[in-house]
Design an enzyme around this catalytic site. Structure first.
Site, short mmCIF file in Angstrom:
data_model
loop_
_atom_site.label_atom_id
_atom_site.label_comp_id
_atom_site.label_asym_id
_atom_site.label_seq_id
_atom_site.Cartn_x
_atom_site.Cartn_y
_atom_site.Cartn_z
N HIS A 1 -5.17 2.35 -0.59
CA HIS A 1 -6.23 3.38 -1.24
C HIS A 1 -6.03 2.18 -2.80
O HIS A 1 -5.06 2.82 -3.39
CB HIS A 1 -6.42 4.42 -1.68
CG HIS A 1 -6.13 5.02 -0.23
ND1 HIS A 1 -6.27 6.61 0.65
CD2 HIS A 1 -6.69 4.51 1.00
CE1 HIS A 1 -5.66 6.61 1.28
NE2 HIS A 1 -6.74 5.99 2.05
N GLU B 1 -5.21 4.05 -6.46
CA GLU B 1 -4.35 5.04 -6.11
C GLU B 1 -3.09 4.04 -7.45
O GLU B 1 -1.82 4.17 -6.31
CB GLU B 1 -3.21 5.71 -5.04
CG GLU B 1 -4.41 7.13 -4.69
CD GLU B 1 -4.27 6.59 -3.01
OE1 GLU B 1 -3.64 6.67 -1.97
OE2 GLU B 1 -5.51 7.50 -2.63
N HIS C 1 0.95 7.13 -2.01
CA HIS C 1 -0.23 7.30 -1.93
C HIS C 1 -0.25 7.89 -3.61
O HIS C 1 0.66 8.45 -4.00
CB HIS C 1 -0.76 7.70 -0.97
CG HIS C 1 -1.46 7.01 0.32
ND1 HIS C 1 -2.35 6.54 0.55
CD2 HIS C 1 -0.18 6.69 1.12
CE1 HIS C 1 -2.50 6.01 1.71
NE2 HIS C 1 -0.99 5.74 1.99
N GLU D 1 2.96 11.27 -1.91
CA GLU D 1 2.40 11.67 -2.95
C GLU D 1 2.31 11.70 -4.29
O GLU D 1 3.15 12.65 -4.25
CB GLU D 1 0.74 13.10 -1.84
CG GLU D 1 0.32 12.24 -0.53
CD GLU D 1 -0.69 11.74 -0.75
OE1 GLU D 1 -1.10 11.14 -2.11
OE2 GLU D 1 -1.24 11.46 0.45
#
Length: 375
Positions: free
Chosen positions: A166, A169, A259, A335
């Site tokens: 993504h 990010e 991410h 994350e």
């Protein structure tokens, strides 16, 4: 007064910009999709007055909960980024700032430019242990670049890291910069020991097209790469297709997919609990990895995160799930926050590129502690 976004990863549409006290903007959608949240623009104005900047379509963005307790980042030199007062009323994201210099950049998070990406991979290739490979091209004709670090040998493990599926990010590529810098440090004992035990395949940017275009979540034609892993194609998702083909060639003993999360102000991991082949051995590897991270850095925690998938219910179109199931290996999504680490806040910069890079260095230690148990 001038507002522009015609540069690498720029994204904004100007509705009205005549009065510094009432600047109205909106974020453009990713091409070919309805996703939007990433913004990056430059404000040029010689007036040293308070500027009130309203992003008027924030209330319909991809992750509205991401605006709660969020502070935008700004920079005068594009190197040093700091947080600026930001509020959200359910519809408008309002940034307030009194410029100290003529020109200032604003962004959703500290950007990681395509030029810096090129510097990262080409400086890495100068190391004797590193080989820069091009797997193929994206839809916009950019290279899908892979760093192979280390040499194959009997009993050596194969460790893969992918980042920035993504493109908005950007903390993911900052993480990779720190990780690569430490792995190539010949004076670092952890790095030297790991390269005796494993070969690393690293993709610092899985989505270069979306990164340059200023997308939040998708590639050049609006495809979410992290939903393509079960059946990628050169027509829709060459980025994933090329990487999975290379994975099938090398095998995978461990995979980390890096991410950022818009809403949760923590660093955490998401595992393979829902994969059909998940078993006690897999769980033990996951637990061991997390225990080491908890021991070595207060930036990591394991209390807050995503709900775990029920047994057998994992979405196998997601990268770490597909890899974990296909190769029966330890596979985690890591994350990081767009906001700050609520357990260790920094009110000036929040979570940042520099902190992401340090976290990447720390993760190398966790890999070192589990590498011999991967198979």
């Amino acid at each position: 007064m001038q507002i522009s976004s015609n540069f690498d990863s720029g994204n904004i549409n100007v509705i009205e910009a005549k009065d510094p006290a009432n600047i109205l903007l909106e974020i453009n959608k990713d091409n070919g999709s309805d996703f939007y949240q990433w913004f990056h623009f430059k404000l040029h104005n010689n007036e040293r007055v308070e500027h009130t900047i309203k992003i008027t379509n924030a209330g319909q963005s991809a992750y509205v909960e991401g605006w709660q307790d969020y502070q935008a980042v700004a920079s005068y030199d594009r190197e040093n980024w700091f947080r600026v007062p930001t509020t959200f009323d359910g519809q408008n994201l309002t940034i307030s700032h009194l410029p100290e210099f003529d020109s200032v950049y604003f962004a959703y998070f500290q950007p990681y430019s395509y030029e810096r990406h090129q510097d990262l991979i080409h400086q890495a290739q100068l190391d004797i242990d590193c080989e820069l490979q091009v797997l193929g091209q994206t839809l916009d004709g950019r290279d899908m670049s892979l760093l192979k670090i280390g040499e194959e040998g009997e009993g050596k493990k194969t460790v893969w890291l992918t980042a920035r599926q993504h493109p908005g990010e950007t903390m993911a590529e900052w993480f990779m910069e720190g990780f690569i810098d430490r792995l190539l440090d010949e004076d670092d004992g952890i790095a030297r020991s790991l390269l005796n035990k494993a070969v690393f395949y690293l993709v610092p940017n899985m989505n270069p097209d979306g990164s340059v275009r200023g997308h939040l979540r998708t590639n050049a034609i609006g495809v979410n790469l992290n939903r393509e892993w079960q059946s990628p194609s050169m027509e829709n998702s060459p980025e994933v297709f090329l990487v999975t083909e290379k994975m099938k060639e090398t095998g995978v003993d461990m995979h980390l997919d890096i991410h950022g999360d818009e809403a949760l102000p923590y660093n955490f991991v998401a595992g393979c609990e829902g994969c059909p082949s998940y078993d006690e051995r897999h769980k033990a590897l996951e637990d061991s990895f997390k225990e080491v991270l908890l021991a070595i850095t207060p930036e990591f925690q394991d209390d807050e995160g995503y709900d775990k998938d029920e047994p057998g219910q994992a979405n196998l179109t997601v990268g770490s799930n597909w890899v974990g199931e296909t190769f029966k290996c330890l596979a985690y999504t890591i994350e990081m926050p767009f906001k700050d680490n609520a357990l260790l806040p920094d009110y000036s910069v929040g979570w940042s590129g520099e902190r992401s890079a340090i976290f990447g260095r720390d993760v190398l230690t966790a890999i070192h502690h589990v590498v011999e148990d991967l198979r």
